[in-house]
Design a protein around this motif. Sequence first.
Motif, PDB file in Angstrom:
ATOM      1  N   TYR A   1       0.800  -1.224   0.000  1.00  0.00           N
ATOM      2  CA  TYR A   1       0.000   0.000   0.000  1.00  0.00           C
ATOM      3  C   TYR A   1       0.837   1.281   0.000  1.00  0.00           C
ATOM      4  O   TYR A   1       0.315   2.356   0.227  1.00  0.00           O
ATOM      5  N   GLU A   2       2.104   1.189  -0.283  1.00  0.00           N
ATOM      6  CA  GLU A   2       2.949   2.384  -0.285  1.00  0.00           C
ATOM      7  C   GLU A   2       3.845   2.388  -1.518  1.00  0.00           C
ATOM      8  O   GLU A   2       4.379   1.345  -1.896  1.00  0.00           O
TER       9      GLU A   2
ATOM     10  N   GLY B   1      -0.516  12.679  -5.368  1.00  0.00           N
ATOM     11  CA  GLY B   1       0.261  11.513  -4.960  1.00  0.00           C
ATOM     12  C   GLY B   1       1.193  11.097  -6.077  1.00  0.00           C
ATOM     13  O   GLY B   1       1.087  11.571  -7.207  1.00  0.00           O
TER      14      GLY B   1
ATOM     15  N   ARG C   1      -9.181   6.180  -7.757  1.00  0.00           N
ATOM     16  CA  ARG C   1      -8.541   5.666  -6.534  1.00  0.00           C
ATOM     17  C   ARG C   1      -9.640   5.202  -5.570  1.00  0.00           C
ATOM     18  O   ARG C   1     -10.534   4.500  -5.991  1.00  0.00           O
TER      19      ARG C   1
ATOM     20  N   TYR D   1      -2.757  -0.051  -5.707  1.00  0.00           N
ATOM     21  CA  TYR D   1      -3.363   0.867  -6.674  1.00  0.00           C
ATOM     22  C   TYR D   1      -2.959   0.549  -8.109  1.00  0.00           C
ATOM     23  O   TYR D   1      -3.716   0.843  -9.052  1.00  0.00           O
TER      24      TYR D   1
ATOM     25  N   LYS E   1       1.199   5.856  -2.303  1.00  0.00           N
ATOM     26  CA  LYS E   1       0.092   6.189  -3.196  1.00  0.00           C
ATOM     27  C   LYS E   1       0.668   7.080  -4.302  1.00  0.00           C
ATOM     28  O   LYS E   1       1.373   8.035  -4.013  1.00  0.00           O
ATOM     29  N   TRP E   2       0.428   6.771  -5.576  1.00  0.00           N
ATOM     30  CA  TRP E   2      -0.453   5.763  -6.128  1.00  0.00           C
ATOM     31  C   TRP E   2       0.331   4.711  -6.902  1.00  0.00           C
ATOM     32  O   TRP E   2      -0.200   4.101  -7.817  1.00  0.00           O
TER      33      TRP E   2
ATOM     34  N   SER F   1       1.832   2.012  -5.458  1.00  0.00           N
ATOM     35  CA  SER F   1       1.897   0.763  -4.700  1.00  0.00           C
ATOM     36  C   SER F   1       1.299  -0.393  -5.499  1.00  0.00           C
ATOM     37  O   SER F   1       0.623  -0.201  -6.516  1.00  0.00           O
TER      38      SER F   1
END
Length: 320
Positions: A61-62, A278, A230, A70, A64-65, A67
Motif C-alpha cells: 500500500y505504499e 500523490g 482511486r 493501486y 500512493k499511487w 503501490s
Amino acid sequence: MNNQELIEWLLRGDVSIQYQVYRDLLDAERPDLRMRIATEGWGARFLSKRNTNGHWGKRFYEPKWTSTHYTLLDLRNLEISPDHPLIRETIDRILKEEKSPDGGIHPISMENKSDVCVNGMFLNYASYFRADQEQLKSIIDFLLAEQMDDGGFNCMSNRSGAIHSSMHSTLSVLEGLTEYELNGYYYRMHEIDEVRRAAIEFLLLHRLYLSDQTGKIINPDFIKLTYPCRWRYDILRALDYFRHADVLWDERMGPAVEVLWKKRNKNMTWNTQAKHPGQVHFDMEESGKPSRWNTLRALRVLKHFKIMEGELVEDLAIQN
C-alpha cells in the motif's frame, strides 16, 4: 464533433480505451484488442514497473499511487486479461502475506485492524483476476461484518466508532462484492445480495451526492469528474457502477445525470477535472483537458440507461 467523429476520437486512444469502446458503445467484442493491453500502451507501462519481488512501489500500500494495491486496481480498470500470470502471482502472494487476524487484507493500525475501503477495492480486482475462493472467504466475512445500520460502510467503523456510512467506502465495497458475484463466486452469496441492496439504497437515498437531511451537496468533490478515481467517490464512478452492476434505473439517479450533462463540453467530450495528489507511474491524461476515460464512461452510462440529452428525470422513470 458528431457521433462518428467522437467514436473515431475515442478509438485513437490507448488500446484499453479501444477495447472498451468496441464492447460498451459499439456492442462488439474484440478479444484481439484485449490481448494487446498487456504488451502495449498503458498496460505494458504499468506491468514494466513491477519489481522482482512481485510488488509495485515499495510494498502493498505504499506509496500512493504507485503501490501494488493501486497499480492492480489500475490494471483491472484497463480490463487487461484476467488470466495474466504475473498479476495472479502477485495476488496469490498478497493473500498469503498480507492477511490480518480479522481476516481482511493489510492491517494498518496498532491493533492490526483491516481497512474496509482497502478490502472492498482488493476484492474488486482479486475477483476480477480470479483469485482462489477459499482465500477470499475471510475477506467476505470481514466485509459483511462491517456493514453499518444505515446499510453502507465506513472505513473507520472498526477503528474509531463511526456511526454513519461513507460514500467512498460504500461504493468501494459495492464494486468488490459485485465483481465477486459476476465472476461466479458463491460463498455467502445470498447474504451478499441483501448487503448489496441495502448499500445501493444508501447511495440512492443521498441521490448520489446530496445530504438526506438538508438536500445540500455533501462534498463538492463528489461532482468533480476525476480519473483514476482511486478510493474516492464521485457521481460518474457511482453511475458507472450502477451500469456495470445492471442496477435498474431509479429516479434518484436523475440529479447526478443532470450534473453530468452540464459538464459536457461543446465538442461532446468530458474533461478530467482534477487529479488526486500523490506519486504516479505516469499520467494517462491531463487535468483540464478532454478525457477519453471520462467521455467513454459517461457515454456508456447514458447508453445503458437509454438517456438522451434534454430528457427530464420524470421521463426517464417512465422510459426505464
